[in-house]
Scaffold this motif. Structure first.
Motif, PDB file in Angstrom:
ATOM      1  N   LEU A 269      -4.119   0.287   0.070  1.00 54.73           N
ATOM      2  CA  LEU A 269      -3.346  -0.522   1.011  1.00 54.73           C
ATOM      3  C   LEU A 269      -3.779  -1.988   1.055  1.00 54.73           C
ATOM      4  O   LEU A 269      -4.092  -2.521   2.123  1.00 54.73           O
ATOM      5  CB  LEU A 269      -3.407   0.088   2.404  1.00 54.73           C
ATOM      6  N   PRO A 318       4.022   0.747   4.847  1.00 51.56           N
ATOM      7  CA  PRO A 318       3.331  -0.555   5.000  1.00 51.56           C
ATOM      8  C   PRO A 318       3.493  -1.193   6.385  1.00 51.56           C
ATOM      9  O   PRO A 318       2.749  -2.108   6.721  1.00 51.56           O
ATOM     10  CB  PRO A 318       3.979  -1.422   3.918  1.00 51.56           C
ATOM     11  N   ILE A 321       0.444   0.765   9.188  1.00 52.61           N
ATOM     12  CA  ILE A 321      -0.924   0.959   8.736  1.00 52.61           C
ATOM     13  C   ILE A 321      -1.805   1.205   9.955  1.00 52.61           C
ATOM     14  O   ILE A 321      -1.696   0.497  10.955  1.00 52.61           O
ATOM     15  CB  ILE A 321      -1.393  -0.275   7.933  1.00 52.61           C
ATOM     16  N   ALA A 326      -7.942   1.266   7.106  1.00 47.92           N
ATOM     17  CA  ALA A 326      -6.601   1.704   6.720  1.00 47.92           C
ATOM     18  C   ALA A 326      -6.572   3.158   6.261  1.00 47.92           C
ATOM     19  O   ALA A 326      -5.539   3.813   6.294  1.00 47.92           O
ATOM     20  CB  ALA A 326      -6.055   0.801   5.609  1.00 47.92           C
TER      21      ALA A 326
END
Lengths: 366, 344
Positions: A269, A318, A321, A326
């Protein structure tokens, strides 16, 4: 070998065959942030990535879809479409030694992040000092021009003193170098006339046509069969030995990374969660995500067959998160009150081994 | 047992030749021999892995078995409760009824689900189409199936776009299994998924096989995944099977030079692994213009004159281990050397 040369300056001083200057950084990325401003919100595709690529070495970047590995690569060459993508912070320093400058100005390094993405400077670097090989060679070659013309275009663009006839000879020579049979005929073939493996070889020939110092390979073997993949990996290793370029090798395949990389960065991420030399990373993986990846794949040479230990859950959306680390919502070692509170910083747990996890360090990301 | 009473599926000399048509008159100028004489059998409850490189005909074989294609020649026989059904001879109507027994799971969970249908509609459609269930009963059966593949009831009214790749593959699996098939052809079911999700789906397929008593034909190119899930492995090259054996036997003692090369090409997630790779020169042969004799001979390191003229038959070298190579009993081939498992 990597490990010894990394930790043993005295070995190098004692006249090791590998020259000491290979340890020098060629590309240095500091706190790179590439964000996409979309209607639904901001996607922080790359969010504070720092690494360096040493001359003549291979840095492997591994991660699943959405981890930012390709956006990192595209940011280096300033290929991120803008809008919506923007490099909002950080530097991408390309270091040069004397005489390596393609332009007239003499300087130690260029910050690629500061260049105009459409300007002459970055265009001179793209395909010249830094070139790229993509996953799908069918879509990265134009279908309307012969392989030869496309390689010649790259040569003519970057090497002003080369004549057309000479460029054609160079193109044929490059095709021969990457193991394409009958290069003098294949030079006049169109991309669709070649098989997937041959197209990828031609793509590599084009990428190497201007003797780049850095080759970025973005999943170059993912679309290929295993026997062809093996051929391409061996070709890239041999070419690196011969021409000494550095490689950034991006893949999701742990087997491929174990084979080609000297050093590995694991991304999740938009951030690097672990980075170490390849042997250290596979022998002593510390981040729960890296360990999870290694446990979740089947090993063909394990003497006992056991159930795969999957990582729970999926890579989050996305826009959703989790707060804090993350990976906290999928982590088997999740510590409530710690991991969901702040983003851990990347801390050095052993020499050259960086881990972003509160299990190993209290450091928080500033 | 030995006379095949434990067999669920038998395939004999299956051929699928696609015509190549040229010109305005669409004259047939040749054939792509995608599958050219494949014989195999699958026992009840087992998983047969079918591996090979792209274009070798493994997907076409799977599609012929579930009759997505009408094979050019050969027999496909399904054995169940003392009865034998010749799948290759079923007419449209019979086939529609019979399809309840065999289903397919596809590679790409993005293109194999209709984006305009909700999960309830997608998974319920086969039940409705075959008149198996409707109304509340249908919803209950769908809910049960969806739970079995690890999705939640809240997911039922949602559309495919709101799911990740792994979740979509679960929807595809639920859709395939909702009618209670015995035989499932899995066509590269995990190769489009992320690494961490692949293992979830492999585990799910293994659990479902146990719970629902399924028999799998597992078509894939990734040897590591195939070994993980298969009892036996069949290796295919340019339309033909070159080797069939128990998984561990095939890995340790490959007897066909192509299997040997395929195994050595598998990238190992182990930087200590010393590469002793057997480089396979060239590329797979064109199934429209296959070489004479053994199809593998142009790339084979052990090639002799006889290989260019005589086609080797798939023969049983030792019990359960079939090889199609003239020199199978003479060659010393290199398999996978097992290392002690790193996990407990």
């Amino acid at each position: 070998m990597t490990r010894e040369t990394m930790s043993g300056d005295q070995i190098l001083a004692a006249g090791e065959t590998r020259p000491a200057m290979t340890e020098e950084a060629l590309l240095e990325i500091n706190n790179l942030k590439t964000h996409f401003h979309l209607q639904e919100g901001i996607v922080r595709a790359v969010d504070g990535v720092t690494f360096s690529v040493r001359r003549g070495r291979t840095l492997g970047i591994i991660g699943e879809s959405g981890c930012g590995k390709s956006v990192t690569a595209h940011s280096i060459l300033r290929l991120v479409p803008s809008p919506p993508g923007n490099i909002v912070d950080g530097e991408i320093l390309l270091h040069r030694r004397d005489g390596e400058q393609s332009g007239s100005r003499l300087e130690e390094h260029t910050d690629l992040a500061g260049l105009d993405a459409r300007g002459a400077e970055i265009r001179a670097i793209r395909g010249g000092e830094i070139s790229m090989v993509f996953q799908e060679p069918m879509t990265s070659f134009g279908p309307m021009h012969t392989i030869g013309n496309q390689i010649m275009e790259s040569i003519l663009l970057h090497q002003a003193d080369v004549e057309r006839a000479e460029a054609r000879e160079l193109a044929i020579e490059n095709l021969r170098r990457v193991g394409i049979p009958r290069p003098a005929q294949i030079v006049d073939a169109y991309p669709h006339q070649l098989s997937g493996g041959m197209r990828q070889r031609a793509m590599i020939a084009m990428a190497l046509s201007c003797s780049p110092r850095l080759l970025i390979a973005d999943e170059p073997t993912t679309a290929l069969d295993v026997t062809i993949q093996a051929q391409i990996l061996e070709l890239m290793t041999a070419l690196q030995e011969e021409f000494g370029m550095a490689i950034i090798f991006i893949t999701h395949n742990l087997g491929v990374i174990a084979e080609v990389a000297d050093e590995v960065a694991v991304m999740y991420l938009g951030r690097i969660v672990e980075q170490a030399d390849v042997i250290e990373l596979f022998d002593n993986a510390q981040h729960p995500y890296t360990q999870g990846l290694l446990n979740s794949i089947p090993h063909i040479d394990d003497d006992k067959l056991h159930r795969l230990r999957a990582i729970e859950g999926v890579v989050p959306d996305p826009y959703q998160i989790p707060s804090g680390c993350a990976f906290s919502d999928r982590c088997p070692s999740f510590m409530p009150g710690t991991c969901d509170r702040a983003m851990p910083g990347l801390a050095e747990t052993a020499r050259g081994h960086l881990v972003r996890c509160f299990l190993f360090s209290d450091a928080e990301e500033s | 047992m030995a006379d095949g009473s434990d067999l669920l599926l038998e395939v004999n000399d299956l051929k699928m030749h696609f015509p190549i048509q040229k010109g305005v008159l669409r004259r047939t100028t040749g054939y792509v021999k995608a599958v050219d004489g494949v014989s195999l059998s699958i026992k009840k409850g087992e998983t047969l892995g079918l591996v090979g490189e792209s274009g070798c005909g493994k997907t076409t074989t799977g599609r012929c078995i579930v009759r997505v294609y009408q094979p050019t020649a050969g027999e496909i026989i399904y054995h169940d409760e003392g009865e034998s059904v010749h799948i290759d001879r079923l007419d449209r109507q019979e086939l529609k009824v019979f399809r309840r027994n065999m289903q397919m799971i596809f590679q790409d969970p993005f293109s194999s689900l209709n984006p305009r249908m909700t999960v309830l509609e997608l998974v319920g459609e086969p039940l409705l189409a075959h008149g198996i269930a409707r109304g509340q009963e249908l919803e209950d059966r769908v809910a049960e199936m969806v739970a079995a593949v690890g999705l939640r009831v809240e997911h039922l009214p949602r559309y495919p776009h709101s799911f990740s790749g792994g979740q979509r593959q679960r929807i595809g699996i639920a859709r395939a299994l909702v009618q209670g098939p015995r035989l499932v052809v899995c066509d590269e079911p995990v190769s489009a998924l992320d690494v961490s999700v692949q293992s979830q789906v492999v585990n799910l397929l293994q659990d479902l096989q146990k719970d629902l008593d399924l028999t799998y034909l597992f078509v894939a190119h990734d040897m590591s995944v195939v070994r993980q899930i298969s009892n036996r492995i069949a290796v295919m090259y340019v339309g033909k099977l070159v080797e069939v054996a128990e998984s561990e036997e095939l890995l340790r003692n490959p007897k066909h030079p192509y299997s040997e090369t395929l195994l050595s090409a598998v990238p190992r997630p182990n930087p200590h692994h010393a590469m002793q790779r057997l480089n396979l020169e060239g590329e797979p042969a064109d199934p429209a213009n296959a070489p004479s004799g053994c199809v593998f001979h142009p790339r084979c390191r052990y090639m002799e004159d006889v290989c260019t003229t005589d086609v080797p038959e798939l023969t049983e070298l030792r019990p359960g281990h079939h090889v199609a190579c003239h020199f199978a009993d003479q060659l010393e081939l290199q398999g996978i050397a097992y290392v002690e498992s790193g996990q407990s």
